[in-house]
Design an enzyme around this catalytic site. Sequence first.
Site, PDB file in Angstrom:
ATOM      1  N   HIS A 168     -14.192  -7.322  -3.621  1.00  0.00           N
ATOM      2  CA  HIS A 168     -15.399  -6.493  -3.754  1.00  0.00           C
ATOM      3  C   HIS A 168     -16.445  -7.192  -4.627  1.00  0.00           C
ATOM      4  CE1 HIS A 168     -13.167  -2.478  -2.693  1.00  0.00           C
ATOM      5  NE2 HIS A 168     -13.440  -3.217  -1.636  1.00  0.00           N
ATOM      6  N   GLU A 179      -6.397  -8.004   6.300  1.00  0.00           N
ATOM      7  CA  GLU A 179      -5.748  -6.728   5.952  1.00  0.00           C
ATOM      8  C   GLU A 179      -4.367  -6.624   6.599  1.00  0.00           C
ATOM      9  OE1 GLU A 179      -7.108  -4.959   3.665  1.00  0.00           O
ATOM     10  OE2 GLU A 179      -9.289  -4.808   3.891  1.00  0.00           O
ATOM     11  N   HIS A 191     -16.310  -8.380   4.796  1.00  0.00           N
ATOM     12  CA  HIS A 191     -15.331  -7.724   3.922  1.00  0.00           C
ATOM     13  C   HIS A 191     -13.961  -8.414   4.004  1.00  0.00           C
ATOM     14  CE1 HIS A 191     -13.142  -4.585   1.815  1.00  0.00           C
ATOM     15  NE2 HIS A 191     -12.302  -4.508   2.839  1.00  0.00           N
ATOM     16  N   ARG A 202     -18.980  21.616   3.894  1.00  0.00           N
ATOM     17  CA  ARG A 202     -17.811  21.471   2.991  1.00  0.00           C
ATOM     18  C   ARG A 202     -16.550  21.022   3.730  1.00  0.00           C
ATOM     19  NH1 ARG A 202     -19.693  26.360   0.299  1.00  0.00           N
ATOM     20  NH2 ARG A 202     -21.019  25.666  -1.423  1.00  0.00           N
ATOM     21  N   HIS A 252      -8.579  -6.861  -3.479  1.00  0.00           N
ATOM     22  CA  HIS A 252      -9.854  -6.162  -3.318  1.00  0.00           C
ATOM     23  C   HIS A 252     -10.725  -6.176  -4.570  1.00  0.00           C
ATOM     24  CE1 HIS A 252      -8.074  -4.982   0.437  1.00  0.00           C
ATOM     25  NE2 HIS A 252      -9.145  -4.297   0.784  1.00  0.00           N
ATOM     26  N   LYS A 297      -9.456   7.531   3.334  1.00  0.00           N
ATOM     27  CA  LYS A 297     -10.459   7.081   2.358  1.00  0.00           C
ATOM     28  C   LYS A 297     -11.780   6.945   3.094  1.00  0.00           C
ATOM     29  CE  LYS A 297      -7.978   4.591  -1.254  1.00  0.00           C
ATOM     30  NZ  LYS A 297      -7.739   3.271  -1.878  1.00  0.00           N
ATOM     31  N   GLU A 315      -3.648   8.094  -4.207  1.00  0.00           N
ATOM     32  CA  GLU A 315      -3.578   6.921  -5.085  1.00  0.00           C
ATOM     33  C   GLU A 315      -3.355   7.319  -6.537  1.00  0.00           C
ATOM     34  OE1 GLU A 315      -6.217   3.714  -3.746  1.00  0.00           O
ATOM     35  OE2 GLU A 315      -6.565   3.262  -5.852  1.00  0.00           O
ATOM     36  N   ARG A 329      -0.051   3.677  -3.537  1.00  0.00           N
ATOM     37  CA  ARG A 329      -1.197   3.343  -2.678  1.00  0.00           C
ATOM     38  C   ARG A 329      -2.098   2.294  -3.324  1.00  0.00           C
ATOM     39  NH1 ARG A 329      -4.965   7.221   1.165  1.00  0.00           N
ATOM     40  NH2 ARG A 329      -6.182   5.488   1.965  1.00  0.00           N
ATOM     41  N   LYS A 386       1.022   1.228   6.520  1.00  0.00           N
ATOM     42  CA  LYS A 386      -0.043   2.047   5.909  1.00  0.00           C
ATOM     43  C   LYS A 386       0.354   3.522   5.905  1.00  0.00           C
ATOM     44  CE  LYS A 386      -4.440   2.864   4.538  1.00  0.00           C
ATOM     45  NZ  LYS A 386      -5.800   2.440   4.534  1.00  0.00           N
ATOM     46  N   ASN A 412      -4.727  -2.219  -2.662  1.00  0.00           N
ATOM     47  CA  ASN A 412      -5.960  -2.851  -3.150  1.00  0.00           C
ATOM     48  C   ASN A 412      -5.755  -4.316  -3.516  1.00  0.00           C
ATOM     49  OD1 ASN A 412      -7.677  -0.524  -3.056  1.00  0.00           O
ATOM     50  ND2 ASN A 412      -6.493   0.291  -4.755  1.00  0.00           N
TER      51      ASN A 412
END
Length: 367
Positions: free
Chosen positions: A254, A186, A268, A122, A250, A144, A238, A243, A228, A247
């Site tokens: 993606h 990026e 990527h 956990r 993206h 993330k 987010e 935040r 960042k 993206n």
Amino acid sequence: MTSDLTTVSVDLGTRSYPIWIGSGLLARSGELLGDRLVRGRTVVVTDETVASLYLEHLQGSLGMPSETIILPAGEATKSFAHLEWLCEQLLEAGVERKDCILALGGGVIGDLTGFAASILRRGCGFAQVPTTLLAQVDSSIGGKTAINATAGKNLIGAFHQPVAVLIDTETLDTLSDRELRAGYAEVVKYGLIDDPAFFGWCETHAQALLAGDSEARSQAIEISCLAKARIVGLDERETSGTRVLLNLGHTFGHALEAEAGFSDQLLHGEAVALGLLLAFDVSVLLGLCPQADAQRLRIHLKSLGFATTLSECGMAHRGARMIAHMAQDKKMDGGRLPFLLARGIGQTFLATDVDLNIVRDFLDQAT
Ligand code: NAD
Ligand code: GLY
């Protein structure tokens, strides 16, 4: 002391952590990470390529015994199968909550290891030691973590902050030109989001950065990490609209990656670069952004050798298929897909009312 060091802080209350940036910092990993390797048990997770280049050096400088787990290199490693294997290996090694797992590698190793750390018992501690430009300016920071699913990219994951990020900029010396350029997507993203002056810096310095100029490289990494860290500090999960701006490019990126089967056909960062341009083109189409700004971005990306058209990547006339991938986007809200669009360079915003038919037709017609 073997190297100069810049520290950027990610301010998240009790989960705050430093990003150390410098050339040759791997040699100082024991000194820097020492306090965070609370119980002295450390497991380094890396991939085969990075292991052959940097594992021995990192372990030698830790100043304490460490175990290693080595995975195959490449995007396919961000899978359920490799997550299961990694968790079993970490449990077999007897990793406990207060032990520290070090993710040594690019975004693939960082995302997978971070996710394993988030669910193991956990939640275990982990630190990021990113070795690609992409990971040094983006993926190692902000917590993330994820693996890919059949339905799409990064769909299974968690927010789990590292205890520290150690960036040795010298590791980029061994990165291929293609991977370095992909990571640059990026970097330039931060200029496009809300820092037009940084976009101007990129126009002037990107060629040198990609040619290996260490001053340009360090500056780009520091500015990116500051951006960042600021954004993550404002909106860790987010939820407040800040935040999400990270993206930019993206949603398209993606979908392109999914169409390429998450393969080397399109890295990527390469998908993100084209995605940035598509976001600007759609913004122009919707009358939101001056054509001149999209053209400025196109010229910049083209000058660095990025693909700037769908057909260059074999992705033309796939509107419906791309929209189907986008329907799995994490930003989907009540059946609608918000898009990151731009009013100009440095003026990104979240548009919640974009007609998907317009985007599909645009993707079908763009060459
Ligand atoms: P990667 O981790 O696959 O690394 C690229 C290749 O470079 C690999 O083959 C690796 O073995 C090799 N490599 C790594 N460091 C090297 C070095 N110093 N010298 C020589 N070779 C080296 O890819 P990436 O571009 O670093 O990361 C891409 C991943 O990051 C994607 O899965 C993407 O979804 C994820 N990502 C995550 C976030 C986030 O916020 N978590 C943000 C952006 C991207
Ligand atoms: N790379 C996007 C984010 O960290 O939010």
